[in-house]
Design a protein around this motif. Structure first.
Motif, short mmCIF file in Angstrom:
data_model
loop_
_atom_site.label_atom_id
_atom_site.label_comp_id
_atom_site.label_asym_id
_atom_site.label_seq_id
_atom_site.Cartn_x
_atom_site.Cartn_y
_atom_site.Cartn_z
N GLY A 58 7.20 -9.96 -0.93
CA GLY A 58 5.93 -9.46 -1.46
C GLY A 58 6.06 -8.96 -2.88
O GLY A 58 7.14 -9.00 -3.48
N HIS A 59 4.97 -8.47 -3.42
CA HIS A 59 4.97 -7.93 -4.78
C HIS A 59 4.28 -6.57 -4.77
O HIS A 59 3.49 -6.25 -3.88
CB HIS A 59 4.25 -8.88 -5.75
CG HIS A 59 2.79 -9.07 -5.42
ND1 HIS A 59 1.81 -8.17 -5.81
CD2 HIS A 59 2.14 -10.05 -4.73
CE1 HIS A 59 0.62 -8.59 -5.38
NE2 HIS A 59 0.79 -9.73 -4.72
N THR A 60 4.59 -5.76 -5.79
CA THR A 60 3.93 -4.47 -5.92
C THR A 60 2.50 -4.69 -6.42
O THR A 60 2.17 -5.75 -6.94
CB THR A 60 4.69 -3.56 -6.90
OG1 THR A 60 4.79 -4.21 -8.16
CG2 THR A 60 6.09 -3.26 -6.37
N SER A 61 1.66 -3.68 -6.25
CA SER A 61 0.27 -3.81 -6.66
C SER A 61 0.15 -3.93 -8.18
O SER A 61 0.78 -3.18 -8.93
CB SER A 61 -0.54 -2.61 -6.18
OG SER A 61 -1.86 -2.65 -6.69
N TYR A 84 -3.93 -3.28 -0.97
CA TYR A 84 -3.61 -4.19 0.13
C TYR A 84 -3.73 -5.64 -0.34
O TYR A 84 -2.93 -6.50 0.06
CB TYR A 84 -4.55 -3.93 1.31
CG TYR A 84 -4.21 -4.72 2.55
CD1 TYR A 84 -3.37 -4.19 3.52
CD2 TYR A 84 -4.73 -6.00 2.77
CE1 TYR A 84 -3.07 -4.91 4.68
CE2 TYR A 84 -4.41 -6.72 3.92
CZ TYR A 84 -3.58 -6.17 4.86
OH TYR A 84 -3.28 -6.88 6.00
N HIS A 85 -4.74 -5.92 -1.18
CA HIS A 85 -5.02 -7.30 -1.58
C HIS A 85 -4.49 -7.64 -2.98
O HIS A 85 -4.21 -8.80 -3.27
CB HIS A 85 -6.53 -7.55 -1.57
CG HIS A 85 -7.14 -7.41 -0.20
ND1 HIS A 85 -6.95 -8.35 0.78
CD2 HIS A 85 -7.91 -6.43 0.34
CE1 HIS A 85 -7.59 -7.98 1.88
NE2 HIS A 85 -8.16 -6.82 1.64
N PRO A 127 -0.34 0.70 -12.55
CA PRO A 127 -0.50 1.50 -13.78
C PRO A 127 -1.79 2.31 -13.79
O PRO A 127 -1.80 3.46 -14.25
CB PRO A 127 -0.50 0.43 -14.89
CG PRO A 127 0.30 -0.69 -14.31
CD PRO A 127 -0.08 -0.73 -12.86
N LEU A 128 -2.86 1.74 -13.29
CA LEU A 128 -4.14 2.45 -13.22
C LEU A 128 -4.02 3.65 -12.29
O LEU A 128 -4.42 4.78 -12.64
CB LEU A 128 -5.24 1.51 -12.73
CG LEU A 128 -6.59 2.17 -12.37
CD1 LEU A 128 -7.21 2.80 -13.61
CD2 LEU A 128 -7.53 1.14 -11.74
N TRP A 129 -3.49 3.43 -11.09
CA TRP A 129 -3.38 4.52 -10.12
C TRP A 129 -2.41 5.59 -10.59
O TRP A 129 -2.60 6.78 -10.33
CB TRP A 129 -2.95 3.97 -8.76
CG TRP A 129 -3.95 3.05 -8.15
CD1 TRP A 129 -3.77 1.75 -7.76
CD2 TRP A 129 -5.33 3.35 -7.86
NE1 TRP A 129 -4.94 1.23 -7.25
CE2 TRP A 129 -5.91 2.19 -7.30
CE3 TRP A 129 -6.13 4.49 -8.03
CZ2 TRP A 129 -7.25 2.14 -6.91
CZ3 TRP A 129 -7.47 4.44 -7.65
CH2 TRP A 129 -8.01 3.27 -7.09
N VAL A 145 0.84 -1.20 0.00
CA VAL A 145 0.00 0.00 0.00
C VAL A 145 0.87 1.25 0.00
O VAL A 145 0.61 2.20 -0.76
CB VAL A 145 -0.93 0.01 1.23
CG1 VAL A 145 -1.65 1.36 1.34
CG2 VAL A 145 -1.95 -1.11 1.14
N ASN A 146 1.92 1.25 0.82
CA ASN A 146 2.82 2.41 0.89
C ASN A 146 3.55 2.61 -0.44
O ASN A 146 3.76 3.74 -0.87
CB ASN A 146 3.83 2.22 2.02
CG ASN A 146 3.17 2.26 3.38
OD1 ASN A 146 2.13 2.87 3.57
ND2 ASN A 146 3.77 1.57 4.35
#
Length: 215
Positions: free
Chosen positions: A110-113, A213-214, A117-119, A59-60
């Protein structure tokens, strides 16, 4: 020699390159300051703790992706040279946070969201739109956004596993920096957004943080 004036096409190419490097996992971006986690020993975390910490740092990381896009969009449409310079400087400072979050995600497995690209696109459009309205609104939007970020970071300090002192150190330094960015924007003449506008921004922020987050 005088600096070369950049055309709109030049700026668009520069922004496209910045976007690709921001969104590319394992990009070649480097930070000016070493991560606050560097000198701290990595603690043993359970699988549950590691998964939760990774989700919060994802998220950060997404927040920093949005910050890059927001500042670049504002710099593109800023009317006063000094405001454009301030936006570009802020974007450079946020690179530290982006790299620090990426490093923690890698360490936590972990992995990035996948929605970054959308955000990024939405944040760039919002930043450019704010800059087109006025520099005062653009700076005010920075201050209001950083205020939202600070609230998220404060909540993450209460949610991070107590044993994950490395992620906690990163978030604590990010909180200090983001609060300073908000103060600088207001001191530069930023418009203080009214409560209803901040309320809408909070709702949008919750959508972004909830999905990141998910996913």
């Amino acid at each position: 020699m005088p600096s070369r004036h950049l055309s709109l096409i030049d700026n668009l190419i520069i922004n496209a390159d910045r976007a690709l490097r921001t969104l590319a996992a394992g990009s070649d971006m480097t930070c000016e300051r070493p991560s606050p986690a560097t000198s701290i020993h990595e603690s043993q975390l359970s699988d549950v703790e590691r998964k939760k910490a990774a989700a919060l740092m994802r998220v950060n990381h997404t927040g920093e992706v949005c910050a890059q896009a927001l500042y670049q969009g504002q710099a593109l449409t800023a009317k006063l040279p000094n405001v454009r310079t301030e936006m570009e400087k802020a974007a450079d400072e946020e690179i530290d946070h982006l790299v620090w979050c990426q490093q923690r995600l890698d360490a936590l497995g972990g992995h990035t969201s996948y929605l970054n690209p959308l955000w990024y696109g939405l944040s760039f459009a919002i930043g450019a739109g704010a800059g087109l309205i006025s520099d005062k609104v653009s700076l005010g939007f920075v201050a209001a956004t950083e205020d939202q970020v600070c609230k998220h970071l404060q909540s993450h300090l209460t949610q991070l596993p107590e044993a994950d002192v490395r992620s906690r150190a990163v978030v604590e330094q990010m909180l200090i920096d983001e609060a300073q960015h908000a103060e600088v924007a207001l001191d530069a003449g930023g418009y203080r957004f009214p409560r209803p506008v901040k309320g809408v921004m909070t709702l949008v922020s919750k959508v972004m943080t909830g999905t990141s987050y998910h996913i």
